[in-house]
Structure formats: C-alpha cells, structure tokens
Design a protein around this motif. Structure first.
Motif, PDB file in Angstrom:
ATOM      1  N   VAL A 272      -9.885 -23.794  15.019  1.00  0.00           N
ATOM      2  CA  VAL A 272      -9.536 -22.438  15.449  1.00  0.00           C
ATOM      3  C   VAL A 272      -9.319 -21.586  14.199  1.00  0.00           C
ATOM      4  N   VAL A 273     -10.082 -20.519  14.087  1.00  0.00           N
ATOM      5  CA  VAL A 273     -10.016 -19.654  12.915  1.00  0.00           C
ATOM      6  C   VAL A 273      -9.419 -18.309  13.310  1.00  0.00           C
ATOM      7  N   THR A 274      -8.392 -17.886  12.592  1.00  0.00           N
ATOM      8  CA  THR A 274      -7.752 -16.587  12.814  1.00  0.00           C
ATOM      9  C   THR A 274      -7.822 -15.796  11.507  1.00  0.00           C
ATOM     10  N   LYS A 275      -8.178 -14.511  11.595  1.00  0.00           N
ATOM     11  CA  LYS A 275      -8.399 -13.701  10.389  1.00  0.00           C
ATOM     12  C   LYS A 275      -7.595 -12.400  10.426  1.00  0.00           C
ATOM     13  N   ALA A 276      -7.304 -11.911   9.234  1.00  0.00           N
ATOM     14  CA  ALA A 276      -6.685 -10.584   9.086  1.00  0.00           C
ATOM     15  C   ALA A 276      -7.163 -10.005   7.758  1.00  0.00           C
ATOM     16  N   ASP A 277      -7.478  -8.703   7.753  1.00  0.00           N
ATOM     17  CA  ASP A 277      -8.028  -8.053   6.560  1.00  0.00           C
ATOM     18  C   ASP A 277      -6.973  -7.260   5.796  1.00  0.00           C
ATOM     19  N   ILE A 278      -7.034  -7.399   4.453  1.00  0.00           N
ATOM     20  CA  ILE A 278      -6.265  -6.522   3.569  1.00  0.00           C
ATOM     21  C   ILE A 278      -7.242  -5.473   3.040  1.00  0.00           C
ATOM     22  N   PRO A 279      -7.138  -4.220   3.469  1.00  0.00           N
ATOM     23  CA  PRO A 279      -8.102  -3.208   3.039  1.00  0.00           C
ATOM     24  C   PRO A 279      -7.749  -2.643   1.654  1.00  0.00           C
ATOM     25  N   TYR A 280      -8.790  -2.215   0.943  1.00  0.00           N
ATOM     26  CA  TYR A 280      -8.612  -1.586  -0.378  1.00  0.00           C
ATOM     27  C   TYR A 280      -9.342  -0.242  -0.382  1.00  0.00           C
ATOM     28  N   THR A 281      -8.855   0.635  -1.260  1.00  0.00           N
ATOM     29  CA  THR A 281      -9.607   1.879  -1.478  1.00  0.00           C
ATOM     30  C   THR A 281     -10.761   1.578  -2.419  1.00  0.00           C
ATOM     31  N   ILE A 282     -11.689   2.529  -2.532  1.00  0.00           N
ATOM     32  CA  ILE A 282     -12.897   2.305  -3.322  1.00  0.00           C
ATOM     33  C   ILE A 282     -12.540   1.978  -4.774  1.00  0.00           C
ATOM     34  N   SER A 283     -13.146   0.925  -5.300  1.00  0.00           N
ATOM     35  CA  SER A 283     -13.013   0.456  -6.692  1.00  0.00           C
ATOM     36  C   SER A 283     -11.628  -0.061  -7.028  1.00  0.00           C
ATOM     37  N   SER A 284     -10.765  -0.240  -6.033  1.00  0.00           N
ATOM     38  CA  SER A 284      -9.385  -0.653  -6.286  1.00  0.00           C
ATOM     39  C   SER A 284      -9.173  -2.104  -5.871  1.00  0.00           C
ATOM     40  N   ALA A 285      -8.176  -2.763  -6.543  1.00  0.00           N
ATOM     41  CA  ALA A 285      -7.749  -4.113  -6.163  1.00  0.00           C
ATOM     42  C   ALA A 285      -6.247  -4.134  -5.910  1.00  0.00           C
ATOM     43  N   THR A 286      -5.704  -2.975  -5.637  1.00  0.00           N
ATOM     44  CA  THR A 286      -4.256  -2.865  -5.409  1.00  0.00           C
ATOM     45  C   THR A 286      -3.952  -2.989  -3.923  1.00  0.00           C
ATOM     46  N   VAL A 287      -2.969  -3.847  -3.590  1.00  0.00           N
ATOM     47  CA  VAL A 287      -2.614  -4.112  -2.189  1.00  0.00           C
ATOM     48  C   VAL A 287      -1.543  -3.139  -1.726  1.00  0.00           C
ATOM     49  N   ASN A 288      -1.766  -2.542  -0.571  1.00  0.00           N
ATOM     50  CA  ASN A 288      -0.733  -1.743   0.088  1.00  0.00           C
ATOM     51  C   ASN A 288       0.001  -2.686   1.049  1.00  0.00           C
ATOM     52  N   ASN A 289       1.233  -3.035   0.709  1.00  0.00           N
ATOM     53  CA  ASN A 289       1.958  -4.054   1.476  1.00  0.00           C
ATOM     54  C   ASN A 289       2.267  -3.638   2.911  1.00  0.00           C
ATOM     55  N   LYS A 290       2.087  -2.360   3.213  1.00  0.00           N
ATOM     56  CA  LYS A 290       2.315  -1.938   4.601  1.00  0.00           C
ATOM     57  C   LYS A 290       1.350  -2.626   5.570  1.00  0.00           C
ATOM     58  N   VAL A 291       0.228  -3.105   5.030  1.00  0.00           N
ATOM     59  CA  VAL A 291      -0.777  -3.724   5.893  1.00  0.00           C
ATOM     60  C   VAL A 291      -0.226  -4.953   6.614  1.00  0.00           C
TER      61      VAL A 291
END
Length: 575
Positions: free
Chosen positions: A209-228
């Motif tokens: 069983v595979v469960t997924k969730a995405d951490i989105p980024y803005t263009i050219s960025s690798a910074t995580v917005n922890n609100k996600v």
C-alpha cells in the motif's frame, strides 16, 4: 438375428398353440423363418434417451390374410414400466388401416423406439407384448398371449388381467418376450466437472500500500514552506504511518523523491531536484521524528513522466500534439524547445502543469501481510466469515477445499459476485450436485458474469444435466475438450476421443469398442473410478478374475461403488 417364434421368440410358437384362433393355424407352418432383431441387445443411454431398433422379417406365404397382430415394446424395470407406441400389422383382407403384411411375399417391419431415461431404468428389460385378433373364435377381440410360449391366458389368468392391479402387471411382464437388456449408463460417468475452469481471485498474501504527499516548491527554489505539513495530504499520510506502526502485519518505509519541472537547463534541474530531495528529507524527518522510521531520499531530475501524466489528464487544447512531441523526441532540450514553440498552449502549461512538478514527494510504502490459511479456515469454521473480504473468501475456497462450499456460498450471497457463483458451481459439480451447479452458473450470469470460463462451465453444466442443446450454444466459444465432451454426450465417441484424455477419453474409447485404447488412457490413474472402469473393461473382455480384482480395489477406495456395481449391466457377468 433371433427367431421370432421359437424358444424365446414371439409369434410362431403362439401359432401352434392357438389352435382355436383359426386364422393363425397356417402361419405356424413357417415359424422357423420368422425372425426378430433388436439393436442394440444391451441398451445404451445416450443424451438422456434409451433407443432401440426392432426389425421383424415375416417370410413369404406366412401372414394370414385375416389376421391382426398388435405388438407393444415395453421397457420394464423394478418400480414401473414405460411403453413405446404400439405397432399393429394385418393381413390384406382385414378392413382396417394398419400396416399390411403381404400374404404371398411376406415383408419386413421395423420400429424405432425411444424412452426418456430416469434412474429407475438402469436395471431393466425391453419386452414385446403381443396381442392377436381373428375374425372368429376366442380371439375376436385383441387378446394378450404369452409371447414366450404362445399360450393363451387361462381362465384364471384372464380374470387377473381383467381385474388390473399389481397382479395383472406382474402377469403382463411374465407374458412379455425380452428382446434386450440394459441399460449401459456409462455415458453418465463422463466427468464434466474435470474440465470446468475456476475464476481467478485478486488475493495477495502480501499487499503493498503506497501513500503519497507532495511538498511543493516555487520555481528554481529548494526551500520548504513548513505550512504544507498541515494540509490534508500530510494529515492522511501521518495517520497511515501511525496505523501501520500499530499493525503487527505491516512493514513500512518512508522516502523522499525530489523532482524539477522540465523547463530550463537540464543540468540546473538535475541539481535542483537533488537539493529538493535533501530539503524535503530534512523537513520530513522533523515531521515524522516520533515514527522511529529511517527516511531515504533520491532525486530524479526533470519529471517528464509526471509532465506526460498531467497533460494526459488535462483539458489543454492540442494536448495530443504535446504528447506526440514527447513520443518523437528523447532529448530533454528538444522536447522543451518544441513545446515552447507552441505559443497557443505554452501559457497553459506554465500555469496549470509545470508548477505541480516542482516538488519533493514523500512516499510511505507498506507491505501488509494477510491472514494465514489456518487463520482464514478457522474464521470459516467458527462462522466468522464477515471478517474475511471477498478476495480472501475466493482465495481460501481454492486453497482449502474442505471449506470451499461454505466460503463460496457466503461470498456469493453477500457480494453477488460472478466469480463466487462460478467457483461455487464448480464445487457443486465436483460433488455430483449437477442441478445446483447449473443454478450457480446461471446466477453468475445474472450477477453480470460473461467470462470465457463461465461460458465454458455453463456448457459443461448443461451437459451434466442432460441439456445438450443449451450446452452446444455455450460451447461455441469453449475449448476443444469441452466441445469434445459435447460430442461424447451426443454419442459421437470416435470424434470425442480425439480431443479427450485420461478418464473421459477411456469412456469414449470403451463406448466406441476400442478397449485397448480405453485401458491405456487410464493406465496411470489409480483412483477408485479408474479401477471401476477397468473392471467394466475386463468384464467386456471376458476376464472375470481381473474384473473382480479391479472392482474390489475400487470398492476398497470408495465403498459407494459396491451399490453402483450391483445395478450396472456392464458387470452382470460378475454377479
């Protein structure tokens, strides 16, 4: 060919003794030339019918011009009898409308008789009941004679016949001439269930069983917005990880995959996806710090697969053209250049597709180990079938035959699933419950089943229930062996044996008179039914010692065959 009126024959002896029935006196002079033939003399069951052809040859200058003869074929068995249509023959001076036998030339008269079979008929005899009528004397009305010796009924016998009842029935049987015995019911021993096909189940002992969730980024960025981590996807992911940790049947792992959208330089995007995988991993480790899980990370560069899937699922104009570009070019740079040239759609890609691909994907993969066979069997035996889902019920029915019927009856009733009905029909067929098997297969159709195996099984179930016409309709798309079994059920044994093997082939070979091939077909079969068939073959060959040995072996393995043997005309010589 047997003499019709001599010894165990019908008419000629009667002529000698019926001196007072004067129209028969001259007929007796040529008694030795009157002959009768019944084919077959050992009656055979075929397609639910027992059939025979009776032929009588009256010699020249035999049949009295004023005589009338009524002959009724009757199949006699312990608990009853069934009569075929009566045939009446007359001399040419009789003013009736029966079959005329020429007094000078004689003639051949034939009759085909058929009897719908039921189980009472297995031990039976085909008799001819004969009545005579003359213009004068005691036989002015049709009078039953003793067809074995030609005698008229005595006064006492005439009274018994007139009163009817069991005594009259017994006397009529005594007066009848037996011309055939039977019935060879070996056709009924064809194993139609052997070629039935089960419906597959989707049960897996270990389910991933595979469960997924995405951490989105803005263009050219690798910074995580922890609100996600407060969104619904991560809440669900967190709940899944917690549930798996509490499930002793679950083994799980967490990993983070970094991606970049396929726009911009490829080398830059490869590096960007790596940074996103690392930043995503760190953020995920904090979020799941109490899970006790080790989190792995990997980067995959430009997400062309995600791009393709997103375009396929979109309503973007000219999406087929975009997909064609992906198919034509392998180079990332060529793909991007061609897509950028599509000015009419590129803005839609920039706003609707590409942002979704700038992500790190957190994946939980859990292997859930299912119940053991022993656990599932216990639940069935304890009546706790509601703790098993449909796929588990289908699986355990196939894996553990001792609980198959219980599991499948429950599954069919609860889920109305065609596969459950199909497999239940197979279990009924194996047990010889042919009517229930057919009903189950028909229920599978009503539940929406239309698989190749179901159509095949319907053909075989109709055969097992003696409904060959319906079977032939379903057999049109069936496999070669099912079609061969249709041929066997119709008595086309030579044709059937070409496609059959094993026990069923042995039956068709036996019925077609090829005893050596029949023995060879079951040479490696040590089952009770094969031993029984070997006993039948040995009896046919006249090897009664071997027949007894094989029958004893069969009965030792399956005691119910003892009763079958006593009523089997193929084994009469043994008894």
């Amino acid at each position: 060919m047997k003499n019709l009126l001599k010894a165990t024959s019908v008419l000629a002896v009667a002529m000698l003794t019926l001196s007072s029935c004067n129209c028969f006196k001259k007929m007796a002079k040529h008694q030795d030339e009157v002959s009768l033939n019944c084919t077959p003399q050992l009656l055979v069951l075929n397609n639910g019918v027992v059939a025979a052809d009776i032929t009588v040859d009256f010699p020249a200058k035999y049949f009295n011009k004023k005589a009338v003869l009524k002959v009724t074929p009757v199949l006699v068995y312990e608990s009853g009898e069934t009569a075929a249509p009566t045939k009446i023959y007359q001399g040419e001076k009789v003013k009736d409308n029966y079959f005329v036998v020429d007094s000078k030339e004689g003639g051949r008269v034939s009759q085909h008789v058929e009897f719908a079979y039921d189980d009472r008929m297995q031990k039976s005899e085909l008799q001819l009941r004969v009545e005579v009528k003359c213009p004068k004397g005691p036989c002015k009305e049709f009078t039953l004679i003793n067809a074995n010796n030609g005698a008229l009924p005595t006064k006492e016998q005439a009274e018994v016949l007139a009163n009817g009842g069991p005594e009259a029935d017994a006397l009529r049987r005594e007066f009848g001439l037996t011309i055939a015995k039977g019935i060879n019911t070996l056709q009924r021993d064809l194993d139609f269930a052997e070629n039935m096909q089960s419906a597959a189940n989707d049960y897996k002992h270990v389910v991933t069983v595979v469960t997924k969730a995405d951490i989105p980024y803005t263009i050219s960025s690798a910074t995580v917005n922890n609100k996600v981590f407060k969104n619904e996807e991560f809440t669900n992911l967190q709940n899944t990880v917690q549930a798996n940790s509490e499930n002793d049947r679950a083994t799980q792992s967490l990993y983070v995959n970094g991606y970049a959208s396929p726009d911009g330089p490829e080398k830059f995007n490869d590096q960007l996806s790596g940074r996103r995988s690392e930043s995503g991993k760190k953020a995920t480790e904090k979020f799941f710090k109490n899970s006790g899980l080790t989190i792995d990370a990997a980067s995959y560069g430009e997400d062309w697969e995600g791009f393709k899937e997103a375009v396929e699922n979109s309503d973007i104009e000219d999406k087929d053209l975009i997909l064609q570009v992906l198919k034509m070019y392998d180079s990332s740079a060529q793909r991007e250049a061609e897509i950028r040239n599509m000015a009419s759609v590129y803005n839609s890609l920039k706003s609707d597709i590409l942002p979704k691909l700038r992500r790190a994907q957190v994946v939980n993969s859990a292997d859930i180990t299912g119940k053991t066979n022993e656990e599932m069997v216990a639940l069935v035996n304890e009546g706790k079938l509601d703790e098993l889902d449909l796929e588990e019920l289908l699986y355990i029915a196939q894996a553990q035959p001792e609980v198959a019927v219980t599991a499948l009856e429950y599954a069919a009733a609860k889920y109305n699933d065609p596969r459950a009905y199909n497999n239940l029909g197979m279990e009924y067929a194996k047990a010889g419950e042919n009517a229930k098997a057919l009903s189950a297969f028909e229920s599978a159709v009503k539940a929406g089943g239309n698989s190749a195996e179901l159509n095949n099984n319907l053909a075989l179930a109709y055969l097992a229930n003696g409904k060959v016409a319906q079977a032939k309709e379903y057999a049109k798309g069936a496999d070669a062996q099912t079609k061969a079994l249709v041929n066997a059920a119709e008595g086309n044994y030579a044709q059937a044996s070409e496609k059959l093997s094993g026990y069923n082939a042995a039956i068709t070979y036996y019925m077609n008179g090829n005893l050596e091939a029949a023995k060879k077909s079951i040479s490696n079969d040590n089952s009770a039914r094969a031993d029984y068939l070997r006993a039948v073959i040995a009896t046919k060959e006249g090897n009664l010692n071997n027949a007894r040995t094989q029958l004893n072996s069969a009965v030792a393995k399956d005691p119910s065959l003892a009763a079958k043997a006593k009523n089997d005309v193929n084994l009469d010589a043994l008894f």
